[in-house]
Enzyme design. Structure first.
Site, PDB file in Angstrom:
ATOM      1  N   ASP A 111       0.869  -1.183   0.000  1.00 58.65           N
ATOM      2  CA  ASP A 111       0.000   0.000   0.000  1.00 58.65           C
ATOM      3  C   ASP A 111       0.903   1.228   0.000  1.00 58.65           C
ATOM      4  O   ASP A 111       1.601   1.499   0.984  1.00 58.65           O
ATOM      5  CB  ASP A 111      -0.885  -0.040   1.247  1.00 58.65           C
ATOM      6  CG  ASP A 111      -1.874   1.124   1.319  1.00 58.65           C
ATOM      7  OD1 ASP A 111      -1.699   2.107   0.571  1.00 58.65           O
ATOM      8  OD2 ASP A 111      -2.803   1.061   2.148  1.00 58.65           O
ATOM      9  N   HIS A 112       0.881   1.986  -1.099  1.00 58.06           N
ATOM     10  CA  HIS A 112       1.814   3.099  -1.252  1.00 58.06           C
ATOM     11  C   HIS A 112       1.513   4.255  -0.302  1.00 58.06           C
ATOM     12  O   HIS A 112       2.342   5.150  -0.126  1.00 58.06           O
ATOM     13  CB  HIS A 112       1.805   3.607  -2.702  1.00 58.06           C
ATOM     14  CG  HIS A 112       3.168   4.000  -3.191  1.00 58.06           C
ATOM     15  ND1 HIS A 112       4.109   4.597  -2.390  1.00 58.06           N
ATOM     16  CD2 HIS A 112       3.745   3.874  -4.417  1.00 58.06           C
ATOM     17  CE1 HIS A 112       5.203   4.832  -3.086  1.00 58.06           C
ATOM     18  NE2 HIS A 112       5.023   4.393  -4.311  1.00 58.06           N
ATOM     19  N   ARG A 113       0.341   4.248   0.326  1.00 60.52           N
ATOM     20  CA  ARG A 113       0.064   5.271   1.336  1.00 60.52           C
ATOM     21  C   ARG A 113       0.942   5.068   2.561  1.00 60.52           C
ATOM     22  O   ARG A 113       1.247   6.023   3.292  1.00 60.52           O
ATOM     23  CB  ARG A 113      -1.412   5.218   1.773  1.00 60.52           C
ATOM     24  CG  ARG A 113      -2.419   5.510   0.686  1.00 60.52           C
ATOM     25  CD  ARG A 113      -3.838   5.267   1.190  1.00 60.52           C
ATOM     26  NE  ARG A 113      -4.027   3.879   1.633  1.00 60.52           N
ATOM     27  CZ  ARG A 113      -5.153   3.428   2.166  1.00 60.52           C
ATOM     28  NH1 ARG A 113      -6.177   4.249   2.347  1.00 60.52           N
ATOM     29  NH2 ARG A 113      -5.261   2.173   2.543  1.00 60.52           N
TER      30      ARG A 113
END
Length: 420
Positions: free
Chosen positions: A392-394
């Site tokens: 998850d790039h967040r």
């Protein structure tokens, strides 16, 4: 006044369940703590105990009923001095969603598009005609769902929180609700469709679908793949298993151990996203995807970083056995801070898994196979396994993900370091 017994929520994701079997019958005296009913959730069959003393006055939902909504009345318990005559005469039937199509039709009425659009028209606080619980009203306002288009399943038709959640789960996102009436209607009436067989969606299948759609829609996935040479790992595993008949360590056990150590080295990969902060967990709880009839389940090994290989192996075998027998307790498959999905035993070379929300990463493990490799300018053969991290790039940046994978590979290719 008779005490209503309602369908309990046995897990955070449960919105409905199957009433498998009543353990008592009408007229029986029950005591608090006595098992009175078995409920099938999306993951397991659970025994439910009575919370009060009394006489089971009326069973509203029979054994074997599917799709009973959480908080729906399933029976009434009579207190001292009460009789069946005290039970409300109006039908307190639970909402049964044997077919989601029925629920959609009652929501969408004769015009699928226009009614679905109405369901997302914001409600007004001064609407006095709708009978709804405060929690249902608050949730409807937050999600812009119009309560006037919902049929309540609570007492006397009152709209409860679960009714609003069912609408949110079934209707498409607001921004793609309806481009035209014709297009929306075509999703329900399709001409020239070839013959087919329908497999009714189980509760487990619905929950899996809902969570995976949520994951792909909300979490910006990115993927990194690394190849690991595992000849030394296989040699060490063989030697360990030859030392005792009390255990048999699998390749998966070694992978779980390596992931735990890599997460300890790269703690930011052991995290989840919240709107206010990124939570970096101190404890490493690894969920392992296990295929079972009708879907999959992810039993969790808690605090893996503090466990040795033999303990990991023993726990994993027990969890897998009970998962396939539908005997896991909710706390044994809920939570987890990181997931592993291994399809190597099916001959899959590599794949990208969908993140298990609210976690921030899952590692997909492919098959171990002999491949040509170049070492010191010379061509040779090694047993290679491809591992793909979905992140998850967040929460996880590319450099963090790469650091985790490189640490994992060093451990796999130098397995004695895992035993230190």
């Amino acid at each position: 006044m008779p005490i209503p017994i309602t369908m309990p929520a046995l897990s955070p994701t449960m919105t409905e369940g199957n009433l498998a079997k009543w353990m008592v019958k009408e007229g029986d005296t029950v005591s608090a703590g006595e098992v009175i009913v078995e409920i099938e959730t999306d993951k397991a069959t659970m025994e439910v105990e009575a919370v009060d003393d009394g006489i089971l006055g009326k069973i509203v939902v029979d054994s074997g009923t599917s799709g009973v909504a959480v908080n729906a009345v399933i029976a009434y318990l009579l207190e001292e001095g009460e009789s069946i005559a005290n039970i409300p005469t109006e039908k307190q039937l639970s909402p049964i969603l044997d077919d989601e199509k029925d629920f959609k039709e009652h929501l969408l009425l004769s015009n699928a598009c226009s009614t679905a659009q109405d369901a997302f028209n914001p409600i007004t606080n001064n609407d006095k005609r709708v009978f709804a619980s405060p929690l249902a009203r608050r949730l409807a306002k937050q999600t812009e769902v119009n309560l006037s288009n919902i049929i309540g399943t609570g007492p006397k038709g009152r709209i409860v929180k679960n009714d609003v959640e069912n609408v949110i789960a079934i209707l498409p996102p607001k921004d793609i609700l309806c481009e035209s009436s014709t297009k929306q209607s075509s999703s329900f009436i399709q001409p020239n469709v070839p013959d087919y067989n329908e497999i009714t969606n189980t509760t487990m299948r619905k929950v899996i679908a809902k969570r995976l759609v949520e994951s792909k829609r909300c979490a910006p996935h990115f993927y990194l793949t690394i190849d690991c040479e595992i000849d030394e790992l296989l040699r060490v595993r063989k030697e360990l298993n030859a030392k005792s008949n009390d255990y048999k360590i699998s390749l998966n056990d070694l992978l779980i151990r390596a992931v735990a150590i890599a997460l300890r080295h790269t703690p930011n990969a052991n995290s989840v996203w919240t709107d206010d902060a990124i939570r970096v967990y101190r404890q490493i709880d690894i969920a392992v995807a296990v295929a079972i009839k009708g879907g999959l389940i992810t039993p969790v090994i808690r605090d893996v970083g503090s466990k040795g290989l033999v303990e990991i192996s023993s726990l994993m075998k027990d969890l897998i056995t009970r998962a396939r027998d539908n005997k896991l307790l909710p706390e044994e498959y809920q939570g987890g801070t990181f997931s592993i999905s291994n399809l190597g035993m099916f001959g899959i070379k590599d794949f990208a898994a969908v993140i298990n929300p609210p976690q921030a990463a899952i590692m997909a493990v492919g098959t171990a196979e002999e491949r040509p490799v170049v070492k010191d300018g010379k061509l040779g053969i090694a047993t290679v396994m491809s591992c793909t991290l979905s992140a998850d790039h967040r929460v996880i940046d590319g450099a963090v993900a790469a650091d985790f994978l490189n640490t994992f590979r060093r451990l796999i290719e130098n397995p004695l370091t895992m035993l230190l």
